[in-house]
Design a protein around this motif. Structure first.
Motif, PDB file in Angstrom:
ATOM      1  N   TYR A  81      -3.427   9.589  -6.961  1.00  0.00           N
ATOM      2  CA  TYR A  81      -4.324  10.706  -6.636  1.00  0.00           C
ATOM      3  C   TYR A  81      -5.782  10.284  -6.776  1.00  0.00           C
ATOM      4  CZ  TYR A  81      -6.848  15.068  -7.763  1.00  0.00           C
ATOM      5  OH  TYR A  81      -7.762  16.098  -7.828  1.00  0.00           O
ATOM      6  N   LEU A  82      -6.073   9.542  -7.833  1.00  0.00           N
ATOM      7  CA  LEU A  82      -7.441   9.098  -8.069  1.00  0.00           C
ATOM      8  C   LEU A  82      -7.915   8.167  -6.963  1.00  0.00           C
ATOM      9  CD1 LEU A  82      -9.378   9.777 -10.389  1.00  0.00           C
ATOM     10  CD2 LEU A  82      -8.738   7.632 -11.481  1.00  0.00           C
ATOM     11  N   ARG A  83      -6.977   7.369  -6.408  1.00  0.00           N
ATOM     12  CA  ARG A  83      -7.327   6.452  -5.313  1.00  0.00           C
ATOM     13  C   ARG A  83      -7.214   7.135  -3.950  1.00  0.00           C
ATOM     14  NH1 ARG A  83      -3.845   2.953  -8.385  1.00  0.00           N
ATOM     15  NH2 ARG A  83      -2.221   3.323  -6.824  1.00  0.00           N
ATOM     16  N   SER A  84      -7.028   8.461  -3.955  1.00  0.00           N
ATOM     17  CA  SER A  84      -6.912   9.250  -2.715  1.00  0.00           C
ATOM     18  C   SER A  84      -5.706   8.833  -1.885  1.00  0.00           C
ATOM     19  CB  SER A  84      -8.190   9.129  -1.880  1.00  0.00           C
ATOM     20  OG  SER A  84      -9.298   9.599  -2.591  1.00  0.00           O
ATOM     21  N   GLU A  85      -4.643   8.381  -2.563  1.00  0.00           N
ATOM     22  CA  GLU A  85      -3.418   7.999  -1.866  1.00  0.00           C
ATOM     23  C   GLU A  85      -2.414   9.149  -1.826  1.00  0.00           C
ATOM     24  OE1 GLU A  85      -3.760   3.353  -3.382  1.00  0.00           O
ATOM     25  OE2 GLU A  85      -2.024   4.557  -3.959  1.00  0.00           O
ATOM     26  N   ARG A  86      -2.729  10.240  -2.479  1.00  0.00           N
ATOM     27  CA  ARG A  86      -1.876  11.416  -2.433  1.00  0.00           C
ATOM     28  C   ARG A  86      -2.728  12.629  -2.787  1.00  0.00           C
ATOM     29  NH1 ARG A  86       2.914  11.251  -6.216  1.00  0.00           N
ATOM     30  NH2 ARG A  86       3.046  13.442  -5.598  1.00  0.00           N
ATOM     31  N   ASP A  87      -2.235  13.800  -2.406  1.00  0.00           N
ATOM     32  CA  ASP A  87      -2.940  15.033  -2.735  1.00  0.00           C
ATOM     33  C   ASP A  87      -2.627  15.454  -4.169  1.00  0.00           C
ATOM     34  OD1 ASP A  87      -4.024  15.191  -0.199  1.00  0.00           O
ATOM     35  OD2 ASP A  87      -2.323  16.352   0.576  1.00  0.00           O
ATOM     36  N   GLY A  88      -3.500  16.312  -4.701  1.00  0.00           N
ATOM     37  CA  GLY A  88      -3.263  16.845  -6.033  1.00  0.00           C
ATOM     38  C   GLY A  88      -2.183  17.902  -6.019  1.00  0.00           C
ATOM     39  N   GLY A  89      -1.581  18.132  -7.169  1.00  0.00           N
ATOM     40  CA  GLY A  89      -0.533  19.132  -7.295  1.00  0.00           C
ATOM     41  C   GLY A  89       0.150  18.995  -8.635  1.00  0.00           C
ATOM     42  N   VAL A  90       1.361  19.530  -8.719  1.00  0.00           N
ATOM     43  CA  VAL A  90       2.101  19.506  -9.976  1.00  0.00           C
ATOM     44  C   VAL A  90       2.267  18.079 -10.494  1.00  0.00           C
ATOM     45  CG1 VAL A  90       4.354  19.949 -11.032  1.00  0.00           C
ATOM     46  CG2 VAL A  90       3.329  21.653  -9.528  1.00  0.00           C
ATOM     47  N   GLU A  91       2.524  17.129  -9.597  1.00  0.00           N
ATOM     48  CA  GLU A  91       2.789  15.752 -10.009  1.00  0.00           C
ATOM     49  C   GLU A  91       1.551  15.038 -10.541  1.00  0.00           C
ATOM     50  OE1 GLU A  91       5.781  14.104 -10.129  1.00  0.00           O
ATOM     51  OE2 GLU A  91       6.550  16.111  -9.781  1.00  0.00           O
ATOM     52  N   THR A  92       0.362  15.590 -10.281  1.00  0.00           N
ATOM     53  CA  THR A  92      -0.861  14.891 -10.703  1.00  0.00           C
ATOM     54  C   THR A  92      -1.556  15.573 -11.876  1.00  0.00           C
ATOM     55  OG1 THR A  92      -2.269  16.092  -9.140  1.00  0.00           O
ATOM     56  CG2 THR A  92      -1.213  14.066  -8.353  1.00  0.00           C
ATOM     57  N   ARG A  93      -1.005  16.645 -12.390  1.00  0.00           N
ATOM     58  CA  ARG A  93      -1.617  17.313 -13.536  1.00  0.00           C
ATOM     59  C   ARG A  93      -1.361  16.492 -14.787  1.00  0.00           C
ATOM     60  NH1 ARG A  93       0.207  23.461 -11.822  1.00  0.00           N
ATOM     61  NH2 ARG A  93      -0.795  23.379  -9.775  1.00  0.00           N
ATOM     62  N   HIS A  94      -2.381  16.382 -15.592  1.00  0.00           N
ATOM     63  CA  HIS A  94      -2.288  15.413 -16.687  1.00  0.00           C
ATOM     64  C   HIS A  94      -2.412  16.008 -18.088  1.00  0.00           C
ATOM     65  CE1 HIS A  94      -6.639  15.765 -15.915  1.00  0.00           C
ATOM     66  NE2 HIS A  94      -6.782  15.506 -17.204  1.00  0.00           N
ATOM     67  N   ALA A  95      -3.073  17.166 -18.248  1.00  0.00           N
ATOM     68  CA  ALA A  95      -3.331  17.695 -19.590  1.00  0.00           C
ATOM     69  C   ALA A  95      -2.048  18.062 -20.323  1.00  0.00           C
ATOM     70  CB  ALA A  95      -4.252  18.909 -19.511  1.00  0.00           C
ATOM     71  N   VAL A  96      -1.006  18.419 -19.592  1.00  0.00           N
ATOM     72  CA  VAL A  96       0.217  18.915 -20.208  1.00  0.00           C
ATOM     73  C   VAL A  96       0.900  17.857 -21.068  1.00  0.00           C
ATOM     74  CG1 VAL A  96       1.596  18.334 -18.159  1.00  0.00           C
ATOM     75  CG2 VAL A  96       2.417  20.078 -19.745  1.00  0.00           C
ATOM     76  N   TYR A  97       0.735  16.575 -20.742  1.00  0.00           N
ATOM     77  CA  TYR A  97       1.527  15.548 -21.436  1.00  0.00           C
ATOM     78  C   TYR A  97       0.990  15.270 -22.840  1.00  0.00           C
ATOM     79  CZ  TYR A  97       3.605  15.152 -16.885  1.00  0.00           C
ATOM     80  OH  TYR A  97       4.246  15.455 -15.717  1.00  0.00           O
ATOM     81  N   GLY A  98      -0.300  15.138 -22.980  1.00  0.00           N
ATOM     82  CA  GLY A  98      -0.870  14.982 -24.319  1.00  0.00           C
ATOM     83  C   GLY A  98      -0.640  16.226 -25.159  1.00  0.00           C
ATOM     84  N   ALA A  99      -0.752  17.399 -24.514  1.00  0.00           N
ATOM     85  CA  ALA A  99      -0.524  18.655 -25.229  1.00  0.00           C
ATOM     86  C   ALA A  99       0.924  18.752 -25.696  1.00  0.00           C
ATOM     87  CB  ALA A  99      -0.881  19.839 -24.334  1.00  0.00           C
ATOM     88  N   ALA A 100       1.860  18.336 -24.836  1.00  0.00           N
ATOM     89  CA  ALA A 100       3.276  18.406 -25.190  1.00  0.00           C
ATOM     90  C   ALA A 100       3.587  17.488 -26.367  1.00  0.00           C
ATOM     91  CB  ALA A 100       4.133  18.026 -23.985  1.00  0.00           C
ATOM     92  N   LEU A 101       3.009  16.281 -26.363  1.00  0.00           N
ATOM     93  CA  LEU A 101       3.242  15.364 -27.479  1.00  0.00           C
ATOM     94  C   LEU A 101       2.724  15.977 -28.784  1.00  0.00           C
ATOM     95  CD1 LEU A 101       2.807  11.559 -27.545  1.00  0.00           C
ATOM     96  CD2 LEU A 101       1.736  12.917 -29.317  1.00  0.00           C
ATOM     97  N   ALA A 102       1.512  16.524 -28.742  1.00  0.00           N
ATOM     98  CA  ALA A 102       0.938  17.147 -29.940  1.00  0.00           C
ATOM     99  C   ALA A 102       1.763  18.351 -30.367  1.00  0.00           C
ATOM    100  CB  ALA A 102      -0.511  17.556 -29.665  1.00  0.00           C
ATOM    101  N   PHE A 103       2.235  19.131 -29.424  1.00  0.00           N
ATOM    102  CA  PHE A 103       3.036  20.320 -29.722  1.00  0.00           C
ATOM    103  C   PHE A 103       4.345  19.924 -30.390  1.00  0.00           C
ATOM    104  CE2 PHE A 103       5.828  23.901 -28.712  1.00  0.00           C
ATOM    105  CZ  PHE A 103       5.006  24.990 -28.968  1.00  0.00           C
TER     106      PHE A 103
END
Length: 772
Positions: A81-103
Motif C-alpha cells: 500500500y505504501l508503494r502504491s501497489e494496492r489500495d487501502g482497506g481492511v488488509e492495510t490497517r495497521h493500528a489494530v495489531y499493536g493494540a491487540a498485542l497490548a490487549f
C-alpha cells in the motif's frame, strides 16, 4: 537528487531479497523514505522522554506504546500500500495489531493509545470488538509481525510497568490512558512531521526567573503614586511571597482593578522557578477577549515575539481517520492535525473551551496537548465562569493533575465560587483548607478598592431600548452590557440614531460575532491605543458609548463613569461593575473622589440565554430581594451563598463521571461540551486576515511540504469567529463560505458578509447599510 541510500533501499525492497526493508512513511521532499525501525525507535524514545519529565512511572508504558504503535506496518500488505501497489482497506490497517498485542498482555494504557493513534480513543467495548474482529485475523498474523519486529528491535516483554496509582481507581486509570495517549500521539506527529519537513520542531524552554524579572521591571516602571497603586503593589508582593509554598491549589480573590493579571502571572513564574515547572497556562472564559491579556504578556515577556507566549482559541474540526487510508503524500495524516496546537511554548493563553474540552476529548488533534499540561501552573482567570454542568468531573481531574502530574492551580476572580465540598452537589469539591488564599485581609481589600455604587430595578420595573438609548446618549461616556447578541444589535442601532451626527463614530459594538483582531482594533491597545478607539476616547475624555455582550466583563480593561447592566447572574453584575470607575479617577465638582454608577435594569424584552444562565439570574433576583444591592460592591462573602445555592439547582456532572468509570472515551467527549450547542469556526475577511488568506491560497506547492501548518493556524485564529451550526449551514446554503484550500476543512467567509461594526451579520443588517 535521489540519494544512493534511496536507490539501494528501494532495490533491496523490490528485489524481495532475504532481508526485507520496512518503511513507516513514503518519500519526503528529498524522496527519502522513512524506515519503520527508525520511526518506532524515535517515537518510543520521544514518548518515554515526555513521561520522564512529566510522570516518570509512565516511562515503560510510553516507550512500548511508541515502539508498537505501528507494529502492523510490518505486514506485506501495508508495505505494498505504501508503494502504491494496492489500495487501502481492511488488509492495510495497521493500528489494530499493536493494540491487540497490548490487549492480550493486559497492558491497559498502550492498548487504548495504540488502537486510537489515528482514529482517536475508543470506548472499552469498541476496543475489545476491534482487537477481536475476525476480519483482521490477529491470532494468525501476529507471530510473523512480532518476528519481523524483534529482528529489528529487542524482544517484546510479557509484562511492562504501569503506574500503581491507577489500581482500584477507574477515574485515575481513565486519565492515565489520556495522558499516555497524548504522549504517543504528539511523539508520532512530531517524528512524522520531521520526516516530511526535514527539520525537527524545536521548543522554547521556560526561563521563569528571567521572565519574572521582566515582570518586576514592568511593575517598577509604572507609577507608584496613589492608594490604588499602593494596594496593587501589595497584592503583587503577596503573590511573590506565597509562591514559595508547596504545590497545590491557590485562590487569588481580588476586586476588579486590583491588578490580578500581572500579580497572578508573578505568582505563577515564581512558583515555577521554585518547583522547576515547565510552563504557565492561563485559562480565560470563552466569552472573554483573551487577546488583551495575551498582548500584555507578550509585550512584557516576549517583546521580540519569538514564541514565549502563544494564544490558542481556534476550534477547527479535523476529520476522523477511521480507516487509516488517507492520501499518503505529503502527509499521511490530515494537514489540520499537523496544524493542531500542542502547547509546546512556555506561556499559553487559552480559552475555557479549549482547556476543558481537551481534558475530556477523544480526538488526536485535541488530545496531543494534554501531556504538556503536566508540570505546569494553571491560572483560571474569572474562575466563576467554569461550566457548572461539568464541575464535578473538572474538580476530579484537577485533583488528578495535582496529585500525579505535578500541576498547581490558581483560581483568580473577584467573585470567588469556593467550590466547597458538598456531598449532595459538589462531591468532588475542595475540603477545608485545601485551597490556600494568596492575598491577606481580603475583607479590608474589598473595602479599600470600592469604586462604585450599585442600584437594582424594583419589582416589575422595566426599561425599553428606546429609553436606554436616550439615557446613554445623555452621557458623554457610557457602557451597556446586555445578555443576547440580538439585544446588542438592537440597542446599538437605536443609540446610533439617538446621538448627534458628529458622534455616530463614537458609538461602538462588541460581541462574539466579531473576530478577535476586530474586537482588539475597536478596543484599542492597552498601552498606547490609537485615536478613535474605545480606550483612546476614554483616556482622552472624548465621547464614547459602548454596547456589548457579556464578553466585556471578564478581565477587559476599560473604565467608564457609568455602566448599565441587564439583569443577569450575580457574578456577571459584579464583573460589569469592574468596568466602572476602574482606575478610581472620578471626581466631584470640588475635586474629591466619587463613586461610579452601576445601574442594573430589567430589559423590556427580558429574554435570557437558556439553562444555567437563566437559573443563575432567578437566584440573583431572589437573593437581591433579601440583600442590600449596594453590598455587592464590598461583601465578597455573598458569593459563597450565591454559588452554594446555584450548585444545588443546576447539574454538575452531566453523566461524565459514570462514563469515565466505564472507560467510555467517546461517550465522555460527547457529554463534556462547555457550550452544549455545536459551533464551527470560520475565517473572516477582516484586515490583515485578507492578506493571510490570499498568501496561503497563492502559496506555491512544494512536493513533500504541507501548504498549511501550525504557524498558519496560529496567525489565522485571530481572524476566526465561532458560529452555531444553524448559522454555519445557512451561510453554506447561501454559498457565503468556501474552503481555505481544497481538501482542507477550514472555511472562509465571503466578502460582503462581514460588517465593519457588527462582525458577521446573517439575517439582520443595519438599515443604513441599504441607504445610498
Amino acid at each position: 537528487m535521489k540519494t544512493l541510500a534511496f536507490f539501494l533501499s528501494s532495490f533491496t525492497e523490490l528485489s524481495h531479497c532475504m532481508v526485507p526493508v520496512f518503511y513507516a512513511h513514503s518519500g519526503n521532499k528529498t524522496e527519502q523514505w522513512h524506515f519503520l525501525k527508525d520511526h518506532l525507535i524515535a517515537v518510543g524514545s520521544l514518548a518515554s522522554h515526555y513521561a520522564e519529565r512529566n510522570c516518570p512511572v509512565m516511562q515503560d508504558a510510553a516507550k512500548w506504546a511508541g515502539l508498537l504503535h505501528d507494529l502492523g506496518k510490518y505486514r506485506d500488505e501495508f508495505q505494498q500500500y505504501l508503494r502504491s501497489e494496492r489500495d487501502g482497506g481492511v488488509e492495510t490497517r495497521h493500528a489494530v495489531y499493536g493494540a491487540a498485542l497490548a490487549f492480550q498482555r493486559d497492558w491497559l494504557g498502550p492498548a487504548f493509545a495504540i488502537a486510537g493513534h489515528h482514529a482517536g480513543l475508543y470506548d472499552l467495548n469498541q476496543l475489545q470488538t476491534l482487537v477481536e474482529d475476525p476480519k483482521y485475523r490477529v491470532e494468525e498474523r501476529l507471530p510473523l509481525i512480532i518476528e519481523r519486529f524483534e529482528k529489528e528491535h529487542s524482544s517484546i516483554p510479557q509484562y511492562i510497568s504501569e503506574p500503581e496509582f491507577v489500581n482500584g481507581n477507574p477515574h485515575r486509570a481513565e486519565f492515565y490512558i489520556r495522558i499516555l495517549f497524548s504522549m504517543l500521539v504528539d511523539a508520532d506527529f512530531i517524528d512524522t512531521e520531521s520526516h516530511y519537513t526535514g527539520t525537527l520542531r524545536g521548543a522554547i524552554t521556560l526561563a521563569p526567573s528571567e521572565l519574572l524579572q521582566r515582570l518586576i521591571d514592568e511593575k517598577a516602571g509604572k507609577s507608584q503614586d496613589g492608594v490604588l497603586n499602593t494596594i496593587r503593589n501589595q497584592i503583587f508582593q503577596q503573590c511573590l511571597d506565597k509562591a514559595a509554598k508547596p504545590q497545590g491549589f491557590f485562590s487569588l480573590t481580588v476586586p476588579t482593578g486590583g491588578g490580578k493579571t500581572l500579580s497572578g502571572m508573578a505568582f505563577a513564574l515564581a512558583h515555577a522557578a521554585r518547583h522547576t515547572l515547565r510552563r504557565v497556562i492561563v485559562v480565560i472564559p470563552y466569552l472573554s477577549i483573551i487577546e488583551q491579556n495575551a498582548a500584555q504578556y507578550r509585550r512584557i515577556l516576549d517583546p521580540e515575539n519569538i514564541g514565549i507566549v502563544i494564544e490558542h482559541h481556534s476550534a477547527v474540526n479535523v476529520p476522523e481517520d477511521n480507516d487509516e487510508t488517507r492520501p499518503l503524500a505529503p502527509f499521511e495524516k490530515h494537514p489540520n492535525e499537523y496544524a493542531a496546537e500542542n502547547w509546546d511554548a512556555p506561556i499559553i493563553v487559552t480559552t475555557s473551551v479549549q482547556f476543558i474540552e481537551s481534558l475530556f476529548a477523544c480526538r488526536t488533534s485535541r488530545c496531543r496537548k494534554l501531556h504538556n499540561i503536566a508540570r505546569s501552573v494553571v491560572i483560571f482567570d474569572e474562575v466563576q465562569t467554569l461550566p457548572n454542568h461539568l464541575l464535578n468531573p473538572l474538580l476530579n481531574v484537577f485533583h488528578e493533575l495535582h496529585d500525579n502530574y505535578g500541576v498547581s492551580f490558581v483560581f483568580s476572580t473577584a467573585t470567588q465560587p469556593a467550590f466547597r465540598h458538598r456531598s449532595l452537589s459538589l462531591s468532588e469539591g475542595f475540603k477545608p483548607n485545601e485551597v490556600q488564599e494568596i492575598t491577606q485581609d481580603t475583607d479590608q481589600l474589598f473595602q479599600q478598592l470600592r469604586r462604585v455604587t450599585i442600584s437594582a430595578p424594583k419589582t416589575d420595573e422595566v426599561l425599553s431600548w428606546d429609553a436606554l438609548s436616550k439615557q446613554m446618549s445623555g452621557q458623554s461616556q457610557a457602557l451597556s452590557i446586555v445578555n443576547l447578541r440580538r439585544h446588542a444589535f438592537e440597542l446599538w442601532q437605536k443609540l446610533r440614531r439617538e446621538v448627534p451626527i458628529d458622534e455616530k463614530g463614537a458609538v461602538f459594538h462588541l460581541s462574539s460575532a466579531m473576530c478577535a483582531e476586530h474586537r482588539l482594533d475597536v478596543l484599542g491597545a492597552d498601552r498606547e491605543p490609537l485615536p478613535g478607539t474605545i480606550r483612546y476616547r476614554l483616556r482622552n475624555d472624548q465621547p464614547c458609548r459602548l454596547v456589548s455582550t457579556q464578553l466585556i466583563e471578564a478581565g477587559v480593561d476599560v473604565d467608564f463613569p457609568i455602566v448599565w447592566r441587564a439583569l443577569g447572574p450575580l457574578d456577571s453584575i459584579v464583573q460589569a461593575a469592574g468596568r466602572c470607575n476602574r482606575e478610581n479617577k472620578l471626581r466631584d465638582d470640588d475635586g474629591n473622589p466619587k463613586f461610579g454608577e452601576v445601574i442594573v435594569f430589567r430589559p423590556e424584552d427580558n429574554k435570557l440565554p437558556p439553562g444555567v444562565y437563566r437559573t443563575a439570574t432567578e437566584i440573583t433576583v431572589n437573593l437581591l430581594a433579601d440583600t442590600e444591592v449596594d453590598a455587592l460592591a464590598t461583601d465578597h462573602m455573598l458569593f459563597e451563598r450565591y454559588f452554594d445555592q446555584l450548585y444545588q439547582y443546576v447539574p454538575n456532572d452531566n453523566g461524565v463521571q459514570q462514563e469515565r468509570e466505564k472507560l467510555h472515551f467517546r461517550k465522555v467527549a460527547e457529554l463534556a461540551k462547555v457550550i452544549e450547542s455545536d459551533t464551527q469556526a470560520v475565517i473572516v475577511p477582516y484586515g490583515k486576515g485578507c492578506d493571510l488568506i490570499e498568501e496561503i491560497r497563492t502559496r506555491p506547492v512544494v512536493k513533500g511540504s504541507p501548504r498549511f501548518n501550525r504557524n498558519d493556524m496560529r496567525k489565522l485564529q485571530r481572524f476566526m469567529v465561532n458560529l452555531h451550526q444553524r448559522d454555519f449551514q445557512r451561510l453554506f446554503t447561501l454559498k457565503a463560505i468556501k474552503p481555505l484550500l481544497p481538501n482542507l476543512d477550514i472555511q472562509v467567509l465571503a466578502e460582503g458578509w462581514y460588517h465593519p461594526d457588527l462582525g458577521i451579520v446573517i439575517e439582520q443588517r443595519p438599515l443604513e447599510d441599504f441607504l445610498i
